[in-house]
Design a protein around this motif. Structure first.
Motif, PDB file in Angstrom:
ATOM      1  N   LYS A 192      33.144  -1.578  20.350  1.00 12.98           N
ATOM      2  CA  LYS A 192      34.097  -2.328  21.184  1.00 12.98           C
ATOM      3  C   LYS A 192      35.296  -1.463  21.578  1.00 12.98           C
ATOM      4  N   ALA A 193      35.769  -0.663  20.636  1.00 18.08           N
ATOM      5  CA  ALA A 193      36.914   0.204  20.923  1.00 18.08           C
ATOM      6  C   ALA A 193      36.540   1.265  21.957  1.00 18.08           C
ATOM      7  N   LEU A 194      35.353   1.833  21.831  1.00 21.90           N
ATOM      8  CA  LEU A 194      34.898   2.819  22.816  1.00 21.90           C
ATOM      9  C   LEU A 194      34.775   2.177  24.198  1.00 21.90           C
ATOM     10  N   LYS A 195      34.212   0.983  24.237  1.00 22.71           N
ATOM     11  CA  LYS A 195      34.103   0.271  25.517  1.00 22.71           C
ATOM     12  C   LYS A 195      35.482  -0.027  26.098  1.00 22.71           C
ATOM     13  N   LYS A 196      36.419  -0.409  25.227  1.00 18.78           N
ATOM     14  CA  LYS A 196      37.783  -0.678  25.676  1.00 18.78           C
ATOM     15  C   LYS A 196      38.421   0.584  26.256  1.00 18.78           C
ATOM     16  N   GLU A 197      38.053   1.736  25.710  1.00 15.29           N
ATOM     17  CA  GLU A 197      38.561   3.010  26.222  1.00 15.29           C
ATOM     18  C   GLU A 197      37.791   3.484  27.458  1.00 15.29           C
ATOM     19  N   GLY A 198      36.778   2.694  27.862  1.00 17.42           N
ATOM     20  CA  GLY A 198      36.059   2.987  29.090  1.00 17.42           C
ATOM     21  C   GLY A 198      34.679   3.608  28.925  1.00 17.42           C
ATOM     22  N   PHE A 199      34.251   3.886  27.700  1.00 16.91           N
ATOM     23  CA  PHE A 199      32.951   4.512  27.474  1.00 16.91           C
ATOM     24  C   PHE A 199      31.808   3.562  27.822  1.00 16.91           C
ATOM     25  N   LYS A 200      30.664   4.165  28.201  1.00 17.16           N
ATOM     26  CA  LYS A 200      29.477   3.398  28.580  1.00 17.16           C
ATOM     27  C   LYS A 200      28.282   3.823  27.731  1.00 17.16           C
ATOM     28  N   PHE A 201      27.288   2.926  27.656  1.00 19.03           N
ATOM     29  CA  PHE A 201      26.017   3.168  26.970  1.00 19.03           C
ATOM     30  C   PHE A 201      26.200   3.358  25.473  1.00 19.03           C
ATOM     31  N   LEU A 202      27.144   2.634  24.879  1.00 17.31           N
ATOM     32  CA  LEU A 202      27.430   2.814  23.460  1.00 17.31           C
ATOM     33  C   LEU A 202      27.557   1.474  22.744  1.00 17.31           C
TER      34      LEU A 202
END
Length: 182
Positions: A147-157
């Protein structure tokens, strides 16, 4: 010498298990590389990624985010035509996008490594499992990091990919208790 059962299928898996998997990795660019490799694995077996590892290294400029952020249409076409790697346009686009997000995290948190390792208080979680059946696909921490990675904009994780990443880079030690790497 006993090792985790999953690693006994091929020499490639044995070498990966014995030398890399589960060993704490703190270098930001090396962590980025593993995150990208795990995202490439989504929907596939890990042995597919291991068998294509060198081709990935060459195709993606050794996963150097400084280079990846500058990939243009010509480079994307080159990747799409490279039979040595996973030729999935969404994964290729996500890799380029994630390289840009890597630098945002570096700027915001001081280093990508600090950001990633903060989710386990900067030290590996040592789990104690007797069989592969006991190992979860996700954990509350992998859910939180995803969720934190997605919040930072990351994809496919998603959480499963992130947990596999956490295992690979030693954030969690999921070697079986009878494994010589424990």
């Amino acid at each position: 010498m006993e090792r985790c059962a999953w690693a006994n299928q091929s020499e490639t898996e044995k070498k990966y298990h014995d030398e890399l998997w589960g060993k704490p990795l703190y270098d930001s660019k090396a962590l980025f590389k593993m995150l990208i490799l795990e995202s490439q694995q989504a929907g596939l077996s890990w042995i597919t990624i291991l068998n294509k590892w060198e081709a990935f290294e060459d195709a993606y400029d050794h996963f150097d985010p400084d280079k990846i952020i500058h990939y243009d249409d010509a480079k994307i076409n080159e990747l799409m035509n490279n039979t040595g790697i996973i030729r999935n346009r969404m994964k290729i686009d996500a890799t380029i996008h994630n390289a840009k997000m890597y630098f945002n995290v570096e700027k915001k948190y001081g280093s990508f490594s600090d950001f990633i390792w903060s989710f386990v208080d900067y030290k590996p979680i040592i789990n104690h499992y007797q069989s592969l059946k006991e190992v979860p696909a996700t954990t509350p921490i992998s859910d939180k990091l995803s969720k934190a990675l997605k919040k930072e904009g990351f994809k496919f994780l998603g959480p499963t990919t992130v947990y596999a990443f956490m295992q690979a880079v030693g954030m969690v030690n999921d070697h079986m208790d009878n494994c010589f790497c424990k």
